[in-house]
Write a protein that holds these residues in place. Sequence first.
Motif, PDB file in Angstrom:
ATOM      1  N   GLU A 196      71.629  14.947  16.022  1.00  0.00           N
ATOM      2  CA  GLU A 196      71.134  15.461  17.536  1.00  0.00           C
ATOM      3  C   GLU A 196      72.100  14.981  18.466  1.00  0.00           C
ATOM      4  OE1 GLU A 196      67.611  15.494  20.316  1.00  0.00           O
ATOM      5  OE2 GLU A 196      67.178  15.335  18.238  1.00  0.00           O
ATOM      6  N   GLN A 197      72.355  13.817  18.595  1.00  0.00           N
ATOM      7  CA  GLN A 197      73.341  13.250  19.456  1.00  0.00           C
ATOM      8  C   GLN A 197      74.670  13.768  19.537  1.00  0.00           C
ATOM      9  OE1 GLN A 197      72.917   9.454  20.957  1.00  0.00           O
ATOM     10  NE2 GLN A 197      74.493   9.439  22.057  1.00  0.00           N
ATOM     11  N   LYS A 219      74.472  17.515  21.354  1.00  0.00           N
ATOM     12  CA  LYS A 219      74.575  17.710  22.643  1.00  0.00           C
ATOM     13  C   LYS A 219      75.866  17.093  23.240  1.00  0.00           C
ATOM     14  CE  LYS A 219      69.662  16.965  23.537  1.00  0.00           C
ATOM     15  NZ  LYS A 219      68.610  16.167  24.180  1.00  0.00           N
ATOM     16  N   ASP A 254      72.718  16.338  30.142  1.00  0.00           N
ATOM     17  CA  ASP A 254      72.795  17.147  28.946  1.00  0.00           C
ATOM     18  C   ASP A 254      73.046  18.626  29.453  1.00  0.00           C
ATOM     19  OD1 ASP A 254      70.234  17.274  29.254  1.00  0.00           O
ATOM     20  OD2 ASP A 254      69.765  16.835  27.146  1.00  0.00           O
TER      21      ASP A 254
END
Length: 84
Positions: A3-4, A7, A22
């Motif tokens: 997920e990091q 983004k 973000d």
Amino acid sequence: MNEQEQKKIYHFFVDAKRYETDKSSLTGAEIKAIASITPTYQLFLEEEGDTPDKPISDSEAVHLKEGEHTRHFYAVPPATFGTR
């Protein structure tokens, strides 16, 4: 891909202090909230060259740029002309 990695992080400056989000765009009110700016202050977007700096209303969305074109803002207290 975690997920990091998915983004994107966008950076911007308010009164020479760096912030990140973000979101690819923020309203004037969101920028002031992130930077802990008094809500009654007027927010301005610094423009390059001879272009005058642009006032940003609380409801106006500003697209945040990546890389070397990071957006720079500054806050000004409300006008106090004519008061004592």
